[in-house]
Motif scaffolding. Structure first.
Motif, PDB file in Angstrom:
ATOM      1  N   TRP A  13      -1.663  13.081   2.381  1.00  0.00           N
ATOM      2  CA  TRP A  13      -1.132  12.935   3.746  1.00  0.00           C
ATOM      3  C   TRP A  13      -1.145  14.271   4.476  1.00  0.00           C
ATOM      4  CZ3 TRP A  13       3.483  14.866   5.977  1.00  0.00           C
ATOM      5  CH2 TRP A  13       3.815  14.309   7.221  1.00  0.00           C
ATOM      6  N   GLU A  41      -4.657  14.922   5.517  1.00  0.00           N
ATOM      7  CA  GLU A  41      -5.051  14.007   6.601  1.00  0.00           C
ATOM      8  C   GLU A  41      -4.441  14.441   7.935  1.00  0.00           C
ATOM      9  OE1 GLU A  41      -3.297   9.775   7.523  1.00  0.00           O
ATOM     10  OE2 GLU A  41      -4.782   9.607   5.917  1.00  0.00           O
ATOM     11  N   ASP A  69       6.163   5.645   0.755  1.00  0.00           N
ATOM     12  CA  ASP A  69       6.232   4.285   0.204  1.00  0.00           C
ATOM     13  C   ASP A  69       5.270   4.181  -0.975  1.00  0.00           C
ATOM     14  OD1 ASP A  69       8.032   3.352   2.194  1.00  0.00           O
ATOM     15  OD2 ASP A  69       6.368   3.140   3.594  1.00  0.00           O
ATOM     16  N   ALA A 101       0.823  -1.201   0.000  1.00  0.00           N
ATOM     17  CA  ALA A 101       0.000   0.000   0.000  1.00  0.00           C
ATOM     18  C   ALA A 101       0.864   1.260   0.000  1.00  0.00           C
ATOM     19  CB  ALA A 101      -0.916   0.005   1.228  1.00  0.00           C
ATOM     20  N   TYR A 102       0.323   2.318  -0.590  1.00  0.00           N
ATOM     21  CA  TYR A 102       1.002   3.604  -0.554  1.00  0.00           C
ATOM     22  C   TYR A 102       0.868   4.164   0.863  1.00  0.00           C
ATOM     23  CZ  TYR A 102       1.131   3.768  -5.695  1.00  0.00           C
ATOM     24  OH  TYR A 102       1.377   3.514  -7.017  1.00  0.00           O
ATOM     25  N   SER A 103       1.921   4.780   1.370  1.00  0.00           N
ATOM     26  CA  SER A 103       1.858   5.360   2.708  1.00  0.00           C
ATOM     27  C   SER A 103       2.888   6.462   2.846  1.00  0.00           C
ATOM     28  CB  SER A 103       2.091   4.287   3.777  1.00  0.00           C
ATOM     29  OG  SER A 103       3.425   3.797   3.723  1.00  0.00           O
ATOM     30  N   VAL A 104       2.667   7.322   3.849  1.00  0.00           N
ATOM     31  CA  VAL A 104       3.590   8.417   4.164  1.00  0.00           C
ATOM     32  C   VAL A 104       3.760   8.459   5.674  1.00  0.00           C
ATOM     33  CG1 VAL A 104       4.054  10.899   3.980  1.00  0.00           C
ATOM     34  CG2 VAL A 104       2.736   9.748   2.184  1.00  0.00           C
ATOM     35  N   HIS A 105       4.989   8.640   6.131  1.00  0.00           N
ATOM     36  CA  HIS A 105       5.228   8.804   7.557  1.00  0.00           C
ATOM     37  C   HIS A 105       6.529   9.573   7.772  1.00  0.00           C
ATOM     38  CE1 HIS A 105       7.588   5.158   6.636  1.00  0.00           C
ATOM     39  NE2 HIS A 105       8.364   5.510   7.668  1.00  0.00           N
ATOM     40  N   THR A 154      -0.044  11.688  -3.417  1.00  0.00           N
ATOM     41  CA  THR A 154       0.018  10.888  -2.187  1.00  0.00           C
ATOM     42  C   THR A 154       0.474  11.745  -1.018  1.00  0.00           C
ATOM     43  OG1 THR A 154       0.529   8.877  -3.458  1.00  0.00           O
ATOM     44  CG2 THR A 154       1.085   8.868  -1.111  1.00  0.00           C
TER      45      THR A 154
END
Length: 228
Positions: A125, A128, A108, A95-99, A121
């Motif tokens: 974020w 959000e 990612d 999955a696409y993600s940001v952190h 993406t």
């Protein structure tokens, strides 16, 4: 007021002469005029200064901005006023993600993801992450001012930090504010919600801001100084 498709901020004040300003980083145009100035008189003044306005906006177009983003590892990006490096992890699946990881904003994505998709993406974020902040700030200023927007929304805006339609009670806030310190986010919320009470940048508007956010002018300067 809109002149030649450009939004002009008009502020009525107890002054003798007209004062015209173009502010960084987005070339926002503000004009202070004596009380009693008619709209057509203001419009003619703006048109007489149009060449100067365009030259000033062009000069400021690159003011305090980072180079055009390519959304690749190593780039500088900001979140809540803090500078980070971007780290793009391209993976065969997942999955696409940001952190945030230390001094990095880690994204990612799939190995074949385009730069534009990485941008989208990252902005999802940003939205959000800041939605709860703005929800809290809207509630705070609703209690302070005794007014509430009928609707508010985070959106990408090309040339303004925020906008308000007093007749409809609608407030829009720029997602780019996610890159600014929280005090800058609060200033924009306070500014736009004050417009629900006073439509224009009048002396009354300034008195309301001075009363409820005494440092608003310093914060406004800081907002425009931070790179985006």
């Amino acid at each position: 007021m809109t002149v030649n498709g450009l939004e002009i901020e008009v502020e009525y004040k107890c002054i003798k002469n007209v004062h015209l300003s173009v502010y960084p980083p987005d070339g926002r145009v503000h004009v202070s005029v004596p009380n009693g100035y008619g709209e057509e008189r203001i419009r003619m003044y703006i048109l007489q200064k149009w060449v100067w306005i365009e030259e000033k906006r062009e000069m400021l177009s690159s003011y305090n901005r980072l180079p055009e983003r390519e959304y690749i590892s190593g780039e500088t990006h900001y979140f809540k006023g803090t500078k980070y490096r971007l780290k793009v992890n391209r993976r065969p699946s997942g999955a696409y993600s940001v952190h945030i990881e230390g001094d990095y904003i880690v994204v990612d994505v799939h190995r074949d993801t385009s730069a534009d998709h990485i941008r989208q993406t990252l902005y999802s974020w940003y939205k959000e992450q800041t939605l709860p902040i703005f929800t809290r700030l809207i509630a705070k200023w609703q209690a302070i001012l005794g007014v509430a927007p009928s609707r508010w929304e985070l959106r990408q805006m090309a040339s303004r930090w925020g906008s308000c339609s007093p007749s409809k009670g609608v407030v829009f806030l720029n997602v780019e504010l996610a890159k600014k310190p929280v005090e800058c986010m609060e200033y924009v919320v306070a500014h736009e919600m004050t417009h629900l009470i006073e439509r224009n940048h009048t002396d009354r508007f300034r008195r309301l801001m001075d009363t409820h956010l005494p440092t608003w002018q310093q914060i406004k300067t800081r907002l425009n100084e931070y790179p985006i």
